[in-house]
Write a protein that holds these residues in place. Sequence first.
Motif, PDB file in Angstrom:
ATOM      1  N   ARG A 196      48.307 -40.183  49.682  1.00  0.00           N
ATOM      2  CA  ARG A 196      47.043 -40.432  48.979  1.00  0.00           C
ATOM      3  C   ARG A 196      46.972 -41.891  48.539  1.00  0.00           C
ATOM      4  O   ARG A 196      47.867 -42.371  47.835  1.00  0.00           O
ATOM      5  CB  ARG A 196      46.901 -39.506  47.758  1.00  0.00           C
ATOM      6  CG  ARG A 196      46.646 -38.048  48.099  1.00  0.00           C
ATOM      7  CD  ARG A 196      46.512 -37.190  46.856  1.00  0.00           C
ATOM      8  NE  ARG A 196      47.757 -37.172  46.093  1.00  0.00           N
ATOM      9  CZ  ARG A 196      48.777 -36.358  46.354  1.00  0.00           C
ATOM     10  NH1 ARG A 196      48.708 -35.501  47.349  1.00  0.00           N
ATOM     11  NH2 ARG A 196      49.869 -36.397  45.615  1.00  0.00           N
ATOM     12  N   HIS A 227      40.968 -41.889  49.511  1.00  0.00           N
ATOM     13  CA  HIS A 227      39.999 -41.590  48.464  1.00  0.00           C
ATOM     14  C   HIS A 227      39.283 -42.882  48.051  1.00  0.00           C
ATOM     15  O   HIS A 227      39.842 -43.977  48.165  1.00  0.00           O
ATOM     16  CB  HIS A 227      40.681 -41.003  47.224  1.00  0.00           C
ATOM     17  CG  HIS A 227      41.321 -39.678  47.428  1.00  0.00           C
ATOM     18  ND1 HIS A 227      42.363 -39.480  48.313  1.00  0.00           N
ATOM     19  CD2 HIS A 227      41.086 -38.464  46.836  1.00  0.00           C
ATOM     20  CE1 HIS A 227      42.744 -38.202  48.264  1.00  0.00           C
ATOM     21  NE2 HIS A 227      41.982 -37.577  47.381  1.00  0.00           N
ATOM     22  N   ILE A 273      37.438 -38.831  50.884  1.00  0.00           N
ATOM     23  CA  ILE A 273      37.132 -38.101  49.656  1.00  0.00           C
ATOM     24  C   ILE A 273      36.599 -39.120  48.649  1.00  0.00           C
ATOM     25  O   ILE A 273      37.338 -39.991  48.179  1.00  0.00           O
ATOM     26  CB  ILE A 273      38.384 -37.401  49.101  1.00  0.00           C
ATOM     27  CG1 ILE A 273      38.954 -36.438  50.145  1.00  0.00           C
ATOM     28  CG2 ILE A 273      38.054 -36.650  47.803  1.00  0.00           C
ATOM     29  CD1 ILE A 273      40.305 -35.864  49.776  1.00  0.00           C
ATOM     30  N   PHE A 315      39.791 -38.144  39.949  1.00  0.00           N
ATOM     31  CA  PHE A 315      40.630 -37.254  40.740  1.00  0.00           C
ATOM     32  C   PHE A 315      41.842 -36.784  39.936  1.00  0.00           C
ATOM     33  O   PHE A 315      42.439 -37.565  39.191  1.00  0.00           O
ATOM     34  CB  PHE A 315      41.100 -37.958  42.012  1.00  0.00           C
ATOM     35  CG  PHE A 315      39.982 -38.500  42.848  1.00  0.00           C
ATOM     36  CD1 PHE A 315      39.116 -37.642  43.508  1.00  0.00           C
ATOM     37  CD2 PHE A 315      39.782 -39.873  42.973  1.00  0.00           C
ATOM     38  CE1 PHE A 315      38.070 -38.132  44.277  1.00  0.00           C
ATOM     39  CE2 PHE A 315      38.753 -40.379  43.741  1.00  0.00           C
ATOM     40  CZ  PHE A 315      37.884 -39.504  44.392  1.00  0.00           C
TER      41      PHE A 315
END
Length: 222
Positions: free
Chosen positions: A48, A65, A85, A96
């Motif tokens: 991520r 993201h 995302i 998040f």
Amino acid sequence: MKKNILNYYNTLAETYDQNRFANSYGQYIDRQERTFLTDFFKDKKYSRVLDLGCGTGRLLNFATHGTDFSEAMLTIAKEKHPEKIIAKGEISAIPFKDEFGCIFCFHVIMHQDIEETRSFLNECYQKLEANGILIFDYPTRGRRKIISPQEDWHANNSFTAEEISKLTKNRFAVKNTTGILLFPIHRCPRGLRKYLLPLDILLCKTFLKNWASYHIAVLEKI
């Protein structure tokens, strides 16, 4: 002040890419930032990665993201990167729940004061995994002062390397700094800029980075 910034970027969203990065000056900065991120991520495998302050998604190809406080900018980012995302948020309120291996933030801290920058660092610390990496750029104190129509906030913030180290003390270790925009490229003929770019990138990795317009700091959570 935050409302002024939001209104500015909401209004600018539709023409932002064209106005800021379609010309030779914007492309010069874009290439330097992309070169840095490409080199940084080439041997990394983060599950991520967050582009914090992603705007219209110019650098979202490096992230999983993205978040920004401008809905107008995010609308364009989602159109360009439907696979990412993306959610509305702020640098002191990341939307998040998951932690990130890396967070990068470009062209954002230049608009923030010391307290807002401290809140940004605190939030990133909370949202990073153990030994996670935070990357962000900031205007250097010694850069030439350019007055803009939004001079009360636009690019009005600057730091020294020592101030960044002090702000991050006990939470982050400064792993590296790189310069951006060593040459006063806005004064150089457009035809010469592409030839100066490789030299600018090279010199910004040396001690000459101290005279660059911006620094990119690479911090590790401790």
